[in-house]
Scaffold this active site. Structure first.
Site, short mmCIF file in Angstrom:
data_model
loop_
_atom_site.label_atom_id
_atom_site.label_comp_id
_atom_site.label_asym_id
_atom_site.label_seq_id
_atom_site.Cartn_x
_atom_site.Cartn_y
_atom_site.Cartn_z
N CYS A 1 6.48 49.80 -62.24
CA CYS A 1 7.49 50.82 -62.60
C CYS A 1 8.15 51.41 -61.36
CB CYS A 1 6.86 52.00 -63.35
SG CYS A 1 5.44 51.64 -64.30
N ASP A 2 7.36 51.66 -60.32
CA ASP A 2 7.85 52.48 -59.21
C ASP A 2 8.10 51.72 -57.91
OD1 ASP A 2 7.57 54.63 -60.91
OD2 ASP A 2 5.51 55.03 -60.28
N CYS B 1 1.44 52.61 -61.23
CA CYS B 1 2.21 51.51 -61.80
C CYS B 1 3.21 50.98 -60.78
CB CYS B 1 2.93 51.95 -63.07
SG CYS B 1 3.87 50.62 -63.80
#
Ligand code: NAP
Length: 319
Positions: free
Chosen positions: A143-144, A140
């Site tokens: 997200c990261d 992801c």
């Protein structure tokens, strides 16, 4: 006493079903799921930045903000929310019987399954090891990708669909360069996404290639790729690897209880209906939709499932 309607899942499908069910005085209960390394309450939109294609938000909206609004709207009509997973179901007798990750049990006259789908991995040993240890491998980018560890690094994205391109474009905000490794020489992504990627000077493509190993001890130092035709192997130095190769529906707890297709998506046998193979059990969103997989279609099927559940309850004289 059995609940009239239990909704499992908290993406656009689950919350829309809750809003419709609550406004129909069905007092819905939503099991929104427990945060885990696979999924968090709110579902895949929690991993998205700007949502530009959901009608009603002409300037776009952040995925997390949108899911917060969906949740809040369902609460306005007194939806009860439990931050637990449903881990097992028994649809063999009615009312249905469900168990949660906190060992709570609930009986339901109708169930709407809206558990969505999750990211696929290459399943290479070093990919898994570094993903679990926070060593620079992720499924992801949204997200990261903004983490300091990825700043000004060469980042590799695997995949050729819209997700791979979207994540690659996003990563160009932080990376020195993004290399998209795709197993063919043509992208599956939509033309507009392809154009954006090809116009971005920070994006390079490595065609006809698969990642066969991830290099590095505690932190990723590179990936080993293999040409799918020549079988020639080469190493790419990089500071991060993002896997974007599609999703698998979250249906493992349903095996043997409701009919699934070969990929695990719930089958809804009648066109334009959300009824599953079990009378009184309905499915909505990505868990039953391997084709459109959009937030707006998920919300649409959530509405359909709630209306169908309400009509089923009325028809059976249960409400
Ligand atoms: P997808 O369309 O299924 O694409 C998956 C990609 O991963 C494909 O290019 C596939 O290669 C590759 N792949 C699959 N397994 C692989 C493996 N084991 N090793 C290497 N490569 C592998 O999935 P997605 O990109 O997640 O998109 C899913 C749906 O969401 C699509 O309908 C998409 O349009 C939509 N979506 C839309 C947006 C947007 O509009 N902004 C953003 C994200 C997703 P092949 O091409 O060779 O099969």
């Amino acid at each position: 006493m059995a609940e009239k309607i239990v909704i499992i899942g908290s993406g656009p499908a689950g919350w829309t079903a809750a809003i419709y069910a609550a406004r129909a005085n069905l007092n819905p209960i939503v099991y929104e799921g427990e945060p885990s390394n696979i999924m968090i309450p709110g579902g895949q939109l929690m991993y998205t930045t700007e949502v530009e294609n959901y009608p009603g938000f002409p300037a776009g909206i952040q995925g997390t903000e949108m899911m917060g609004l969906f949740r809040k709207q369902s609460q306005r009509f007194d939806t009860q929310i439990y931050t637990e997973d449903i881990t097992s179901v028994d649809f063999s007798s009615h009312p249905f019987h469900l168990k949660s990750s906190e060992n709570n049990e609930v009986e339901a006259l109708t169930v709407i399954i809206a558990t969505g789908a999750r990211a696929n991995w290459l399943n290479l040993p070093n990919e898994q090891r570094l993903a679990h240890s926070g060593g620079g491998v992720s499924a992801c980018a949204i997200c990261d990708g903004a983490l300091p560890a990825y700043r000004d690094k060469v980042l590799v994205v695997v995949g050729g669909g819209d997700s791979a391109i979207e994540e690659g474009l996003y990563l160009t905000k932080f990376a020195s360069k993004v290399i998209i490794v795709h197993r063919r020489d043509k992208l599956r992504a939509s033309p507009i996404m392809q154009e954006r990627a090809k116009a971005n000077s920070k994006i390079e493509f490595k065609w006809n290639s698969i990642v066969i190993d991830v290099l590095g001890d505690k932190i990723i130092s590179g990936v080993r790729s293999q040409n799918t035709f020549t079988k020639e192997e080469s190493d790419l130095n990089c500071g991060g690897l993002f896997i974007a190769i599609g999703h698998t529906p979250n249906t493992s707890f349903l095996a043997g209880h409701v009919e699934l297709d070969e990929k695990g998506f719930i089958i809804t046998p009648k066109p334009w209906r959300t009824a599953t193979s079990v009378e009184g059990v309905f499915a909505a969103g990505d868990v039953m939709d391997p084709y459109y997989k959009q937030a707006v279609t998920a919300a649409g099927t959530g509405c359909m499932a709630a209306l169908e559940a309400e009509r089923w309850l009325t028809h059976k004289g249960m409400v």
